[in-house]
Design a protein around this motif. Structure first.
Motif, PDB file in Angstrom:
ATOM      1  N   GLY A  33       0.830  -1.189   0.000  1.00 54.81           N
ATOM      2  CA  GLY A  33       0.000   0.000   0.000  1.00 54.81           C
ATOM      3  C   GLY A  33       0.866   1.242   0.000  1.00 54.81           C
ATOM      4  O   GLY A  33       1.954   1.234   0.588  1.00 54.81           O
ATOM      5  N   SER A  34       0.393   2.301  -0.667  1.00 60.49           N
ATOM      6  CA  SER A  34       1.185   3.524  -0.813  1.00 60.49           C
ATOM      7  C   SER A  34       0.305   4.759  -0.717  1.00 60.49           C
ATOM      8  O   SER A  34      -0.864   4.728  -1.103  1.00 60.49           O
ATOM      9  CB  SER A  34       1.894   3.537  -2.166  1.00 60.49           C
ATOM     10  OG  SER A  34       2.720   2.405  -2.318  1.00 60.49           O
ATOM     11  N   VAL A  35       0.926   5.851  -0.251  1.00 57.98           N
ATOM     12  CA  VAL A  35       0.248   7.134  -0.113  1.00 57.98           C
ATOM     13  C   VAL A  35       1.147   8.221  -0.704  1.00 57.98           C
ATOM     14  O   VAL A  35       2.338   8.273  -0.400  1.00 57.98           O
ATOM     15  CB  VAL A  35      -0.044   7.456   1.374  1.00 57.98           C
ATOM     16  CG1 VAL A  35      -0.726   8.805   1.523  1.00 57.98           C
ATOM     17  CG2 VAL A  35      -0.883   6.360   2.017  1.00 57.98           C
ATOM     18  N   LEU A  36       0.569   9.081  -1.538  1.00 60.36           N
ATOM     19  CA  LEU A  36       1.273  10.227  -2.120  1.00 60.36           C
ATOM     20  C   LEU A  36       0.857  11.467  -1.345  1.00 60.36           C
ATOM     21  O   LEU A  36      -0.347  11.769  -1.242  1.00 60.36           O
ATOM     22  CB  LEU A  36       0.913  10.365  -3.598  1.00 60.36           C
ATOM     23  CG  LEU A  36       1.505  11.565  -4.342  1.00 60.36           C
ATOM     24  CD1 LEU A  36       3.030  11.476  -4.412  1.00 60.36           C
ATOM     25  CD2 LEU A  36       0.911  11.653  -5.748  1.00 60.36           C
ATOM     26  N   VAL A  37       1.839  12.180  -0.790  1.00 58.66           N
ATOM     27  CA  VAL A  37       1.572  13.326   0.077  1.00 58.66           C
ATOM     28  C   VAL A  37       2.262  14.569  -0.491  1.00 58.66           C
ATOM     29  O   VAL A  37       3.457  14.527  -0.813  1.00 58.66           O
ATOM     30  CB  VAL A  37       2.072  13.043   1.514  1.00 58.66           C
ATOM     31  CG1 VAL A  37       1.843  14.241   2.425  1.00 58.66           C
ATOM     32  CG2 VAL A  37       1.391  11.800   2.080  1.00 58.66           C
ATOM     33  N   GLY A  38       1.503  15.650  -0.601  1.00 53.53           N
ATOM     34  CA  GLY A  38       2.068  16.901  -1.089  1.00 53.53           C
ATOM     35  C   GLY A  38       2.980  17.544  -0.064  1.00 53.53           C
ATOM     36  O   GLY A  38       2.988  17.178   1.122  1.00 53.53           O
ATOM     37  N   ALA A  39       3.744  18.524  -0.505  1.00 53.68           N
ATOM     38  CA  ALA A  39       4.690  19.222   0.370  1.00 53.68           C
ATOM     39  C   ALA A  39       3.999  19.860   1.568  1.00 53.68           C
ATOM     40  O   ALA A  39       4.596  20.003   2.638  1.00 53.68           O
ATOM     41  CB  ALA A  39       5.455  20.282  -0.424  1.00 53.68           C
ATOM     42  N   THR A  42      -0.874  17.454   2.446  1.00 51.55           N
ATOM     43  CA  THR A  42      -2.147  17.001   1.900  1.00 51.55           C
ATOM     44  C   THR A  42      -1.972  15.637   1.243  1.00 51.55           C
ATOM     45  O   THR A  42      -1.042  15.441   0.451  1.00 51.55           O
ATOM     46  CB  THR A  42      -2.662  17.996   0.833  1.00 51.55           C
ATOM     47  OG1 THR A  42      -2.802  19.274   1.441  1.00 51.55           O
ATOM     48  CG2 THR A  42      -3.987  17.545   0.246  1.00 51.55           C
ATOM     49  N   VAL A  43      -2.856  14.709   1.567  1.00 50.35           N
ATOM     50  CA  VAL A  43      -2.836  13.416   0.884  1.00 50.35           C
ATOM     51  C   VAL A  43      -3.406  13.636  -0.509  1.00 50.35           C
ATOM     52  O   VAL A  43      -4.560  14.032  -0.678  1.00 50.35           O
ATOM     53  CB  VAL A  43      -3.652  12.350   1.658  1.00 50.35           C
ATOM     54  CG1 VAL A  43      -3.761  11.068   0.839  1.00 50.35           C
ATOM     55  CG2 VAL A  43      -3.020  12.079   3.005  1.00 50.35           C
ATOM     56  N   LEU A  44      -2.571  13.375  -1.510  1.00 47.30           N
ATOM     57  CA  LEU A  44      -2.949  13.593  -2.902  1.00 47.30           C
ATOM     58  C   LEU A  44      -3.542  12.339  -3.537  1.00 47.30           C
ATOM     59  O   LEU A  44      -4.297  12.427  -4.501  1.00 47.30           O
ATOM     60  CB  LEU A  44      -1.729  14.049  -3.705  1.00 47.30           C
ATOM     61  CG  LEU A  44      -1.070  15.331  -3.200  1.00 47.30           C
ATOM     62  CD1 LEU A  44       0.247  15.567  -3.923  1.00 47.30           C
ATOM     63  CD2 LEU A  44      -2.017  16.507  -3.375  1.00 47.30           C
ATOM     64  N   ARG A  78       5.320  17.829  -7.971  1.00 44.45           N
ATOM     65  CA  ARG A  78       5.795  16.436  -7.944  1.00 44.45           C
ATOM     66  C   ARG A  78       7.099  16.349  -7.162  1.00 44.45           C
ATOM     67  O   ARG A  78       7.281  15.451  -6.338  1.00 44.45           O
ATOM     68  CB  ARG A  78       5.967  15.900  -9.369  1.00 44.45           C
ATOM     69  CG  ARG A  78       4.661  15.770 -10.102  1.00 44.45           C
ATOM     70  CD  ARG A  78       4.762  14.969 -11.377  1.00 44.45           C
ATOM     71  NE  ARG A  78       5.731  15.410 -12.345  1.00 44.45           N
ATOM     72  CZ  ARG A  78       5.453  16.029 -13.485  1.00 44.45           C
ATOM     73  NH1 ARG A  78       4.198  16.313 -13.805  1.00 44.45           N
ATOM     74  NH2 ARG A  78       6.403  16.374 -14.321  1.00 44.45           N
ATOM     75  N   ALA A  79       8.015  17.275  -7.404  1.00 46.95           N
ATOM     76  CA  ALA A  79       9.319  17.250  -6.729  1.00 46.95           C
ATOM     77  C   ALA A  79       9.183  17.440  -5.222  1.00 46.95           C
ATOM     78  O   ALA A  79       9.995  16.912  -4.453  1.00 46.95           O
ATOM     79  CB  ALA A  79      10.236  18.324  -7.319  1.00 46.95           C
ATOM     80  N   GLY A  80       8.155  18.164  -4.793  1.00 44.92           N
ATOM     81  CA  GLY A  80       7.957  18.401  -3.365  1.00 44.92           C
ATOM     82  C   GLY A  80       7.143  17.328  -2.664  1.00 44.92           C
ATOM     83  O   GLY A  80       6.988  17.356  -1.443  1.00 44.92           O
ATOM     84  N   ALA A  81       6.628  16.388  -3.426  1.00 41.63           N
ATOM     85  CA  ALA A  81       5.774  15.339  -2.852  1.00 41.63           C
ATOM     86  C   ALA A  81       6.613  14.209  -2.261  1.00 41.63           C
ATOM     87  O   ALA A  81       7.769  14.008  -2.630  1.00 41.63           O
ATOM     88  CB  ALA A  81       4.842  14.782  -3.931  1.00 41.63           C
TER      89      ALA A  81
END
Length: 171
Positions: A33-39, A42-44, A78-81
């Motif tokens: 499982g994976s989560v993408l989080v903004g700088a 915020t969960v994106l 993207r670079a800050g995530a």
């Protein structure tokens, strides 16, 4: 081995990755499982493995999140995530992460750990050689494996191995 404060932001996102890995296992998939989080925290996006249920061996959550980010986020966002994940990216997912230009990666269990566990349980090795993420994407900031989450991931993968043995679907 890294540890994180159980009250930290990293711990909360790793906890969610474990929950998503459990959902994947309950659905009949391998527990990732994976989560993408903004700088800004915020969960994106979030996803879990869909290899078995989608009949697609490339249906990894890290790849799905990288593809989503490429379509929906400008390069600076993207670079800050940060991508949080239950298991270290495979080479395919690491390459996607690098090509899309995502930032930091935090993983609970390493590919080396998973390979050792599979060998311990008498399972065949993965069909793809497991490289550390930094061998595929040099210079990226990586944190992991992270205790005690790595042990929780081990338990999930052991349960998946037992399930396969019972149904004689060991790959």
């Amino acid at each position: 081995m890294t540890t994180v404060d159980e009250n930290s932001t990293d711990a909360a996102y790793l906890e969610r990755c474990i929950e998503l890995a459990e959902a994947a296992l309950a659905a009949g998939d391998d527990p990732f499982g994976s989560v993408l989080v903004g700088a800004d925290g915020t969960v994106l996006g979030e996803d879990h493995n869909h290899e078995t249920t989608a009949s697609d061996p490339t249906a990894h959550p890290e790849l799905a999140l990288a593809r989503w980010a490429a379509r929906h986020l400008p390069p600076d966002q993207r670079a800050g995530a940060t991508v949080y994940t239950s298991g270290e990216h495979c080479p395919m997912c690491a390459a996607a992460h690098g090509w899309v230009g995502l930032g930091r990666i935090v993983f609970a269990a390493s590919s080396a750990q998973l390979a050792a566990w599979r060998a311990e349980w008498g399972l065949p090795p993965s069909p793809v050689t497991a490289f550390p993420i930094t061998d595929v994407v040099p210079g990226i900031e990586v944190t992991g494996p992270v205790a005690p989450y790595d042990e929780r991931v081990r338990v999930l993968h052991e349960r998946a191995a037992r399930n396969r043995a019972q149904t004689k679907l060991i790959p």
